[in-house]
Design a protein around this motif. Sequence first.
Motif, PDB file in Angstrom:
ATOM      1  N   ILE A  30      -2.179  45.682  20.808  1.00 51.95           N
ATOM      2  CA  ILE A  30      -2.577  46.565  21.913  1.00 51.95           C
ATOM      3  C   ILE A  30      -2.124  48.001  21.674  1.00 51.95           C
ATOM      4  O   ILE A  30      -2.856  48.948  21.990  1.00 51.95           O
ATOM      5  N   TYR A  31      -0.940  48.187  21.104  1.00 53.02           N
ATOM      6  CA  TYR A  31      -0.395  49.533  20.910  1.00 53.02           C
ATOM      7  C   TYR A  31       0.082  49.716  19.473  1.00 53.02           C
ATOM      8  O   TYR A  31       0.739  48.841  18.916  1.00 53.02           O
ATOM      9  N   ALA A  32      -0.203  50.883  18.899  1.00 54.86           N
ATOM     10  CA  ALA A  32       0.348  51.242  17.582  1.00 54.86           C
ATOM     11  C   ALA A  32       0.195  52.739  17.390  1.00 54.86           C
ATOM     12  O   ALA A  32      -0.711  53.362  17.965  1.00 54.86           O
ATOM     13  N   PRO A  33       1.053  53.357  16.580  1.00 50.14           N
ATOM     14  CA  PRO A  33       0.805  54.754  16.207  1.00 50.14           C
ATOM     15  C   PRO A  33      -0.444  54.825  15.341  1.00 50.14           C
ATOM     16  O   PRO A  33      -0.726  53.919  14.556  1.00 50.14           O
ATOM     17  N   GLY A  34      -1.194  55.896  15.461  1.00 51.64           N
ATOM     18  CA  GLY A  34      -2.414  56.031  14.672  1.00 51.64           C
ATOM     19  C   GLY A  34      -2.119  56.299  13.213  1.00 51.64           C
ATOM     20  O   GLY A  34      -1.159  56.997  12.872  1.00 51.64           O
ATOM     21  N   PHE A  35      -2.943  55.763  12.345  1.00 55.38           N
ATOM     22  CA  PHE A  35      -2.768  55.950  10.911  1.00 55.38           C
ATOM     23  C   PHE A  35      -2.859  57.425  10.543  1.00 55.38           C
ATOM     24  O   PHE A  35      -2.208  57.891   9.614  1.00 55.38           O
ATOM     25  N   TYR A  36      -3.677  58.202  11.287  1.00 57.67           N
ATOM     26  CA  TYR A  36      -3.824  59.630  11.034  1.00 57.67           C
ATOM     27  C   TYR A  36      -3.371  60.480  12.222  1.00 57.67           C
ATOM     28  O   TYR A  36      -3.708  61.650  12.306  1.00 57.67           O
ATOM     29  N   THR A  37      -2.613  59.891  13.159  1.00 61.04           N
ATOM     30  CA  THR A  37      -2.031  60.684  14.240  1.00 61.04           C
ATOM     31  C   THR A  37      -0.514  60.629  14.217  1.00 61.04           C
ATOM     32  O   THR A  37       0.140  61.503  14.766  1.00 61.04           O
ATOM     33  N   GLY A  38       0.070  59.611  13.595  1.00 59.00           N
ATOM     34  CA  GLY A  38       1.525  59.528  13.490  1.00 59.00           C
ATOM     35  C   GLY A  38       2.164  59.125  14.798  1.00 59.00           C
ATOM     36  O   GLY A  38       2.157  57.956  15.160  1.00 59.00           O
ATOM     37  N   TYR A  39       2.698  60.103  15.552  1.00 57.21           N
ATOM     38  CA  TYR A  39       3.326  59.788  16.829  1.00 57.21           C
ATOM     39  C   TYR A  39       2.291  59.306  17.843  1.00 57.21           C
ATOM     40  O   TYR A  39       2.568  58.458  18.683  1.00 57.21           O
ATOM     41  N   GLY A  40       1.101  59.894  17.816  1.00 55.27           N
ATOM     42  CA  GLY A  40       0.078  59.602  18.816  1.00 55.27           C
ATOM     43  C   GLY A  40      -0.360  58.153  18.765  1.00 55.27           C
ATOM     44  O   GLY A  40      -0.587  57.578  17.703  1.00 55.27           O
ATOM     45  N   VAL A  41      -0.524  57.548  19.958  1.00 52.38           N
ATOM     46  CA  VAL A  41      -0.851  56.131  20.038  1.00 52.38           C
ATOM     47  C   VAL A  41      -2.332  55.890  19.803  1.00 52.38           C
ATOM     48  O   VAL A  41      -3.184  56.728  20.112  1.00 52.38           O
TER      49      VAL A  41
ATOM     50  N   LYS B 286      -0.613  74.631   9.881  1.00 54.24           N
ATOM     51  CA  LYS B 286       0.191  74.919  11.071  1.00 54.24           C
ATOM     52  C   LYS B 286       0.795  73.629  11.604  1.00 54.24           C
ATOM     53  O   LYS B 286       0.168  72.567  11.550  1.00 54.24           O
ATOM     54  N   TYR B 287       2.008  73.736  12.135  1.00 56.82           N
ATOM     55  CA  TYR B 287       2.541  72.632  12.922  1.00 56.82           C
ATOM     56  C   TYR B 287       1.670  72.457  14.161  1.00 56.82           C
ATOM     57  O   TYR B 287       1.173  73.415  14.738  1.00 56.82           O
ATOM     58  N   GLY B 288       1.518  71.201  14.592  1.00 57.85           N
ATOM     59  CA  GLY B 288       0.707  70.887  15.758  1.00 57.85           C
ATOM     60  C   GLY B 288      -0.515  70.085  15.363  1.00 57.85           C
ATOM     61  O   GLY B 288      -0.830  69.928  14.174  1.00 57.85           O
ATOM     62  N   GLY B 289      -1.211  69.554  16.352  1.00 62.66           N
ATOM     63  CA  GLY B 289      -2.442  68.810  16.098  1.00 62.66           C
ATOM     64  C   GLY B 289      -2.229  67.378  15.667  1.00 62.66           C
ATOM     65  O   GLY B 289      -3.111  66.539  15.813  1.00 62.66           O
ATOM     66  N   SER B 290      -1.063  67.088  15.125  1.00 60.43           N
ATOM     67  CA  SER B 290      -0.691  65.729  14.713  1.00 60.43           C
ATOM     68  C   SER B 290       0.787  65.768  14.353  1.00 60.43           C
ATOM     69  O   SER B 290       1.405  66.836  14.313  1.00 60.43           O
ATOM     70  N   TRP B 291       1.321  64.594  14.037  1.00 64.32           N
ATOM     71  CA  TRP B 291       2.695  64.537  13.537  1.00 64.32           C
ATOM     72  C   TRP B 291       2.748  65.156  12.143  1.00 64.32           C
ATOM     73  O   TRP B 291       1.811  65.076  11.353  1.00 64.32           O
ATOM     74  N   ARG B 292       3.884  65.789  11.810  1.00 67.78           N
ATOM     75  CA  ARG B 292       3.979  66.573  10.580  1.00 67.78           C
ATOM     76  C   ARG B 292       3.685  65.761   9.317  1.00 67.78           C
ATOM     77  O   ARG B 292       3.140  66.284   8.336  1.00 67.78           O
ATOM     78  N   GLY B 293       4.074  64.461   9.313  1.00 63.60           N
ATOM     79  CA  GLY B 293       3.891  63.672   8.103  1.00 63.60           C
ATOM     80  C   GLY B 293       2.440  63.411   7.754  1.00 63.60           C
ATOM     81  O   GLY B 293       2.122  63.055   6.606  1.00 63.60           O
ATOM     82  N   ILE B 294       1.534  63.599   8.723  1.00 59.37           N
ATOM     83  CA  ILE B 294       0.113  63.413   8.445  1.00 59.37           C
ATOM     84  C   ILE B 294      -0.413  64.526   7.550  1.00 59.37           C
ATOM     85  O   ILE B 294      -1.336  64.321   6.753  1.00 59.37           O
ATOM     86  N   LYS B 295       0.176  65.710   7.616  1.00 54.72           N
ATOM     87  CA  LYS B 295      -0.349  66.877   6.905  1.00 54.72           C
ATOM     88  C   LYS B 295      -0.264  66.712   5.374  1.00 54.72           C
ATOM     89  O   LYS B 295      -1.274  66.872   4.683  1.00 54.72           O
ATOM     90  N   PRO B 296       0.905  66.385   4.803  1.00 56.49           N
ATOM     91  CA  PRO B 296       0.916  66.136   3.353  1.00 56.49           C
ATOM     92  C   PRO B 296       0.176  64.864   2.971  1.00 56.49           C
ATOM     93  O   PRO B 296      -0.360  64.776   1.855  1.00 56.49           O
ATOM     94  N   LYS B 297       0.120  63.887   3.867  1.00 53.07           N
ATOM     95  CA  LYS B 297      -0.594  62.642   3.583  1.00 53.07           C
ATOM     96  C   LYS B 297      -2.085  62.916   3.372  1.00 53.07           C
ATOM     97  O   LYS B 297      -2.678  62.503   2.369  1.00 53.07           O
TER      98      LYS B 297
END
Length: 756
Positions: free
Chosen positions: A696-707, A187-198
Amino acid sequence: MLKRYSYLLVAALLATATARAQTAPPETRPLLGFEPASAATELQLEKQFDAQLKADNLRQWMKRMAAHPHHVGSPYDKDNAEFMAALFKSWGYETRIDVSYVLFPTPKLRALELVAPTRYVAGLAEKPVAEDATSGQTAEQLPTYNAFSKDGDVTAELVFVNYGVPKDYEELERRGIDVKGKIVIAKYGGSWRGIKPKVAAEKGAIGCLIYSDPKDDGYAQGDVYPKGPFKPETGAQRGSVMDMPTFPGDPLTPGYGSTKNAKRLDLSKATTLTQIPCLPISYGDAQPLLAALAGPMAPADWRGALPIPYHLGPGPAKVHLQLAFNWKTEPIYNVIATLKGSTLADEWIMRGNHHDAWVNGASDPLSGMVAELEEARALGELVKTGWRPKRTIMFCAWDGEEPGLLGSTEWAETNAKAIQEHVVAYLNTDNSDRGFLGVSGSHTLEKFFNQVGRDVPDPEKAGMSIIERRRAYDLVEGSPDAQKDARDRPDLRIGALGAGSDYSPYIQHLGVPSMNVGFGGEGQGGEYHSIFDSFDDFTRFKDPTFAYGVALAQTMGRCVLRLADADVLPFEFQNFSNTVAKYGTEVKQLAETMRTETDKQAKLLTENRYEAVADPTKTLLPPKAKEAVPYLNFAPLDNALLKLEQSAQAYAQARKANSTLPAGRQKELDQLLYQAEQLLLSTEGLPRRPWYRHQIYAPGFYTGYGVKTLPGIREAVEERKWAEADEQIKRTAAAVERFSAQVSRAAAVAAPGPAQ
């Protein structure tokens, strides 16, 4: 609907805001960075600016720019860039279009079918509606696809993986389900879409499908388009699945600008493409596939709103997925409009929004782009009255944001040296609609932005500022931490920046103080990245009167004006110190919580009691034993945070004691202030993704957009890499100490008496 006490709370806050306005007339309000006399002049200028703003301009520009699809490589994408450039020139800006050449794949073959136990051929097409004038422009539209998916032709059993994030695979493993050699549907949601195939590829899957469940985005939310704003049965979300947490921008020019003659990697060497084929589908196409699954029932919180039982699989559903792409290089067009400063022309204020879209893009991105255009027009009118900004103002309209921040990243990489020498701040917007203020950014600008938001009235709540309305929302609907901050802090705490829009290269790669601002929460809908993101949809369901578009222009216009004309740049470090200390407490608590949970799990496993406690039905496998969590040495970080607190306090005291500085010291102080953020970068970057250098700030390796805040430390702890965590504590502490030393230098320059 909010409960009755919510309305009472909002009413109380409205009364408080009105009382504040009555006891503190606008002309006497202090402005960070301004002496009293110049503050009064600035506030008067902002009244003139507000008087210029016209909602009808936003409406007409959006209608014109959303009239046709304008994705990268389309004729209308270039046409829109030239249209905006002509506007900027007519308003008195030195304007140019900078062209980069980037990889942009488009589909030449898409096929999806259920081949067992029955047959179903997916339609893979969105159905136009008569009530939407542009939804039927089929010949011009990109089909539904995921950019930077790998080519592939695979057939395999299907497995439902919920949102397809790492914790979902842990649940599957506890049920004895392995996705190796399978195709997953998420499903879409829960993370940025690119994390799902990754993550799917890391778990051994050979293909990935992504759909929007109507529970999250469709009829379970309300009437679907065009009767209501929510996603219809054939709607699907296009989007990039590039591995942007590794680096954004052109995959073939990593870390350097994609100029016409730039050296490009061979496609086989590109590291940010997916490892498996990936395709977005509608919930209409997803339903027959999910209905054909057997195996265990999905956990209750995984089940959506389709009228089927949600099984996990694998099988007996078997699907065939075939994708092939045109891997072409396309030009992208960044519009750069400059208004040179009168006395501090070598200090630049950058204001940006992207102009490309997946289809017609009225909401994403034109709702923000037309507000930026109106800001630029209004400033041009002020110039006609004799005003000129002290610092240089640059308005930027980026291309290629949707496929992976292509335009902004390539421009930043091409001009990195000049940006780090001259750019004071980067101010970003993207899609925006009715509702509540949303703001994230460098916390050195938090107090500055609170003063800006204090002076912008909310369009729907007379007498209440956009800041106070947001505070009311946080008090009622916010997390426990947000509620506490809203009660206890004089300033609204702004969010931290992850990824997802054009600020990313400026703050996370080059260390430029940045902000991202918009409104939302009341313009609900499922048009995102579909053919239904149109002018008709926007003016029916998003911001029909463009009142919030004007509010966005008022907000960002004030940011630009105040940064451009401040006597001394309005940076403040005590809010930053408070926030980074909060992040430090969070990572320490994270390690302690993991230690407690690991110890508890180990005890249950040792005593063979885990099933009895966690799964009375005995249908789940016990979790795998985890390595004990060691005690990490946070002393270097604690000591650095103490130095940061002391330097921030020293700077605040120096500015309070000495609000007036001679011109030479003002300029020296300015440079110390706006280049301080660069000292939070590390030359090595983050582990396994050196492009991201901010500590101090970066997108998460497994969240994508999420900081992820304090990302080097936090992700090492989450991934149980203890030696790396120790190293990242030291590296982060060193960055904080470098920053603190710069703030101390600024305090010395700002202090009364001769420069020190």
